[in-house]
Scaffold this active site. Sequence first.
Site, PDB file in Angstrom:
ATOM      1  N   HIS A 102      10.876  -2.052  -1.428  1.00  0.00           N
ATOM      2  CA  HIS A 102      11.681  -3.051  -2.146  1.00  0.00           C
ATOM      3  C   HIS A 102      10.776  -4.189  -2.670  1.00  0.00           C
ATOM      4  O   HIS A 102      10.923  -4.622  -3.811  1.00  0.00           O
ATOM      5  CB  HIS A 102      12.762  -3.584  -1.199  1.00  0.00           C
ATOM      6  CG  HIS A 102      13.520  -4.760  -1.739  1.00  0.00           C
ATOM      7  ND1 HIS A 102      14.697  -4.620  -2.432  1.00  0.00           N
ATOM      8  CD2 HIS A 102      13.250  -6.086  -1.703  1.00  0.00           C
ATOM      9  CE1 HIS A 102      15.128  -5.825  -2.786  1.00  0.00           C
ATOM     10  NE2 HIS A 102      14.267  -6.730  -2.355  1.00  0.00           N
ATOM     11  N   GLU A 103       9.854  -4.635  -1.840  1.00  0.00           N
ATOM     12  CA  GLU A 103       8.938  -5.712  -2.267  1.00  0.00           C
ATOM     13  C   GLU A 103       8.042  -5.241  -3.412  1.00  0.00           C
ATOM     14  O   GLU A 103       7.739  -6.004  -4.325  1.00  0.00           O
ATOM     15  CB  GLU A 103       8.088  -6.224  -1.094  1.00  0.00           C
ATOM     16  CG  GLU A 103       8.883  -6.808   0.073  1.00  0.00           C
ATOM     17  CD  GLU A 103       9.973  -7.800  -0.338  1.00  0.00           C
ATOM     18  OE1 GLU A 103       9.813  -8.489  -1.357  1.00  0.00           O
ATOM     19  OE2 GLU A 103      11.011  -7.857   0.357  1.00  0.00           O
ATOM     20  N   HIS A 106       9.734  -5.675  -6.604  1.00  0.00           N
ATOM     21  CA  HIS A 106       9.585  -7.021  -7.186  1.00  0.00           C
ATOM     22  C   HIS A 106       8.242  -7.148  -7.911  1.00  0.00           C
ATOM     23  O   HIS A 106       8.164  -7.781  -8.971  1.00  0.00           O
ATOM     24  CB  HIS A 106       9.680  -8.092  -6.095  1.00  0.00           C
ATOM     25  CG  HIS A 106      11.079  -8.321  -5.597  1.00  0.00           C
ATOM     26  ND1 HIS A 106      12.131  -8.598  -6.441  1.00  0.00           N
ATOM     27  CD2 HIS A 106      11.599  -8.324  -4.344  1.00  0.00           C
ATOM     28  CE1 HIS A 106      13.245  -8.756  -5.723  1.00  0.00           C
ATOM     29  NE2 HIS A 106      12.942  -8.589  -4.444  1.00  0.00           N
TER      30      HIS A 106
HETATM   31 ZN   LIG Z   1      14.058  -8.781  -2.733  1.00  0.00          ZN
END
Ligand SMILES: [Zn+2]
Length: 240
Positions: A102-103, A106
Amino acid sequence: MDWTLLYIITIILILPCFIYGVITQNGVYSTFEKFSKVSAKSGITASELSQKLLNASGIDNVEVVNIDGKLTDCYDSKHKVVKLSTSTYSSSSVSALGVCAHEIGHAVQDKNKNVLFKIRTFLVPILNFFTRAFVPLILIGSILSFGFYLESIGYYIIWASVILYGLSFLFYLVTLSLEFDASKKALKLLEETGTLDSEELDQAKKVLSAAAKTYIAAFLTSLLYFLRFLSYAMIFARRD
Ligand SMILES: [Zn+2]
């Protein structure tokens, strides 16, 4: 527009919204805990996977570091660092792999110069400034209003609140969309690189959707507060 009715509705909804916030926060912890105990068959750790996914996404200017805490994982766009918490960094659990992917999602948004990502980065210092200025503003306003200009100072505080909560509503709206997108990218990366099998992907999806719900709660809370202060300001303005 019936501002009084809207004001009453926002007051009624604040408690359920707060309860929803608490439930979603607990949901993140319990879901993360549950799948922390499930080791992914690939055996790769979150820090190794982060590096692998950065490479797979063509990102070579981002570092992966270990930071203190639990569920404090984040992507720092200013310093180009993926920060993984101690509970994630060396773990090869489905939870840890989902969170680190998930990071990386980003980091991909940052690399793609995503417009919402830029808006969010722009809003953070403004919101910090307003939040810091807010308490002194209310204090000064309240002290002054003891003697004179009662109405006008009250008016000024209410509109400052409308701006603050308006900005925070905008911030959470943008954040919500970025969080959903980062999780979508994460699951795609985990699948494409063959890191997780289909059962593990389902589990990672549960971890990421539990986290997304906390952003929904934060968004709803900011919306309620914004509407509350806006309707209050409109009632105030009509009275004059
Ligand atoms: Zn996030």
